[in-house]
Design an enzyme around this catalytic site. Structure first.
Site, PDB file in Angstrom:
ATOM      1  N   ARG A 106       0.827  -1.206   0.000  1.00 16.33           N
ATOM      2  CA  ARG A 106       0.000   0.000   0.000  1.00 16.33           C
ATOM      3  C   ARG A 106       0.867   1.265   0.000  1.00 16.33           C
ATOM      4  NH1 ARG A 106      -5.367   1.160   1.808  1.00 16.33           N
ATOM      5  NH2 ARG A 106      -5.621  -1.023   2.380  1.00 16.33           N
ATOM      6  N   TYR A 209       0.216 -13.317   1.230  1.00 17.75           N
ATOM      7  CA  TYR A 209       0.784 -13.249  -0.116  1.00 17.75           C
ATOM      8  C   TYR A 209       2.042 -12.390  -0.060  1.00 17.75           C
ATOM      9  CZ  TYR A 209      -2.212  -9.029  -0.107  1.00 17.75           C
ATOM     10  OH  TYR A 209      -2.859  -7.868   0.226  1.00 17.75           O
ATOM     11  N   ASP A 287     -14.125   4.893   0.377  1.00 22.26           N
ATOM     12  CA  ASP A 287     -14.701   4.537   1.676  1.00 22.26           C
ATOM     13  C   ASP A 287     -15.645   5.606   2.208  1.00 22.26           C
ATOM     14  OD1 ASP A 287     -13.552   2.075   1.834  1.00 22.26           O
ATOM     15  OD2 ASP A 287     -11.978   2.629   3.255  1.00 22.26           O
TER      16      ASP A 287
END
Length: 392
Positions: A106, A209, A287
């Site tokens: 991110r 991952y 969001d």
């Protein structure tokens, strides 16, 4: 038609806010981004960027930059928490070779977008906490330092506790889902391949991952429980609590959790999708408009879609009121459908009773064995949706 001369303020320098700023600037708008933090950064770690999100980044001219910072994801693999072997393998490399799925840190994605914004001449103003938004013909932002800012349009990309959302919809009442999630990263000492693995157990699941060229492993562990945990990603927890909650997970999960030295915990809350995504001089996205639980990895991807569609609608219609109405019409029903699918996905990982879990896993195995391509393409309505294509 373009947006030349239009003055737009974007609140929030996350994925959606920065993408919106870039898309609006590319169409000629004068854009400023306000961010309450002291630096452009992100908590958390891994993101899965699916083809619908990748399409937007390509359209913004960032496809090559994304490929440099992200890892192509070859598969999604479901496994049982105690038994060896695979329950279901969604082989993306084999059955969806023309679609790009990426695993990215991110922080790296935010940095890529912020660098592109600066290169486009978009001011990124830090330490700008917005207390209140007043809609109107010239909407106003009231800042915590008592200053005000005005623009032709305010775009609220300010997350779960969006002031722009409140201005359009009033306060909502999110409720605790009875689930908490831990997030951590550890070194990839086990040399995990570039695929997302989901380990399913009673009332819990763990996703892992690799990131950053395979040097790190991202871990997200979700547990159903009655105890309430505060919403937000900034709450540190003792790694021993995470290990205790997943003590009966064997094999790879146990090895990964043993390496965890720092972990963040947050409670998962369900917020309603906002009824109003736009009003007098104000629009919301990501969001702020539709908080999403992390069970289909679509939060960032939906925000990217929103950003592109908002800019596309504004540039395609001179009347801002009509353009904002068209933006909501193009986006809301899709967001509702994706979020419903994500909510429904959670229970599939959390079968508590042994017979149900075994039957459910057997059904997944048989489906994957008999129609592996169909298993991969069941979510084509999400991943194959390209908001940048003409005619959308």
């Amino acid at each position: 038609m373009g947006l030349k001369g239009r003055n737009i303020i974007v609140v929030g320098a996350g994925v959606g806010g920065l993408a919106a700023a870039l898309a609006l600037r590319a169409r000629g708008a004068e854009v400023t981004v306000l961010e309450q933090a002291g630096e452009i950064s992100e908590v958390g770690a891994g993101l899965q960027i699916s083809p619908n999100g990748v399409a937007v980044l390509h359209a913004l001219g960032l496809g090559d930059a994304l490929a440099r910072i992200a890892m192509p994801s070859r598969a999604v693999v479901l496994r049982d928490y105690r038994r060896s072997g695979e329950v279901l393998r969604l082989d993306l490399a084999r059955h969806a070779p023309d679609q790009d799925f990426y695993l990215v840190h991110r922080v790296d994605l935010i940095d890529m977008l912020a660098c592109a914004a600066r290169a486009a001449g978009i001011p990124l103003r830090l330490l700008q906490r917005v207390d209140r938004v007043t809609p109107g013909a010239t909407p106003a932002l009231h800042l915590a330092n008592a200053a005000q800012a005005r623009a032709d349009l305010v775009v609220g990309a300010d997350g779960l506790h969006s002031r722009a959302r409140v201005a359009l919809n009033g306060a909502d009442a999110p409720f605790f889902t009875g689930q908490v999630a831990w997030r951590a990263t550890v070194p990839n000492r086990l040399q995990l391949p570039p695929e997302a693995r989901i380990y399913m157990g009673p009332g819990r699941h763990l996703v892992c991952y690799p990131l950053r060229g395979g040097t790190l492993v991202n871990i997200v562990a979700v547990q159903e429980r009655k105890d309430w945990a505060e919403e937000g990603w900034h709450h540190r927890d003792d790694p021993a609590n995470l290990r205790a909650a997943f003590a009966d997970f064997r094999g790879l999960p146990a090895e990964l959790l043993e390496q965890v030295r720092e972990v963040l915990l947050w409670g998962l809350f369900r917020h309603p999708v906002a009824e109003r995504w736009q009003g007098a001089g104000v629009a919301i996205l990501g969001d702020a408009a539709h908080p999403t639980l992390p069970f289909l990895a679509q939060g960032a991807n939906l925000a990217l879609e929103d950003a592109w569609v908002l800019a596309d609608c504004l540039a395609g219609e001179e009347d801002q009121v009509s353009a904002l109405g068209r933006y909501q019409a193009r986006r809301r029903d899709r967001a509702v459908r994706v979020i419903a699918a994500a909510n429904a996905n959670a229970w599939k990982y959390h079968f508590r009773l042994s017979p149900l879990r075994e039957i459910g896993h057997l059904a997944l195995r048989l489906g994957g064995a008999m129609a592996p391509a169909q298993a991969v393409h069941q979510f084509d309505w999400i991943y194959g949706y390209d908001v940048t294509a003409s005619g959308r």
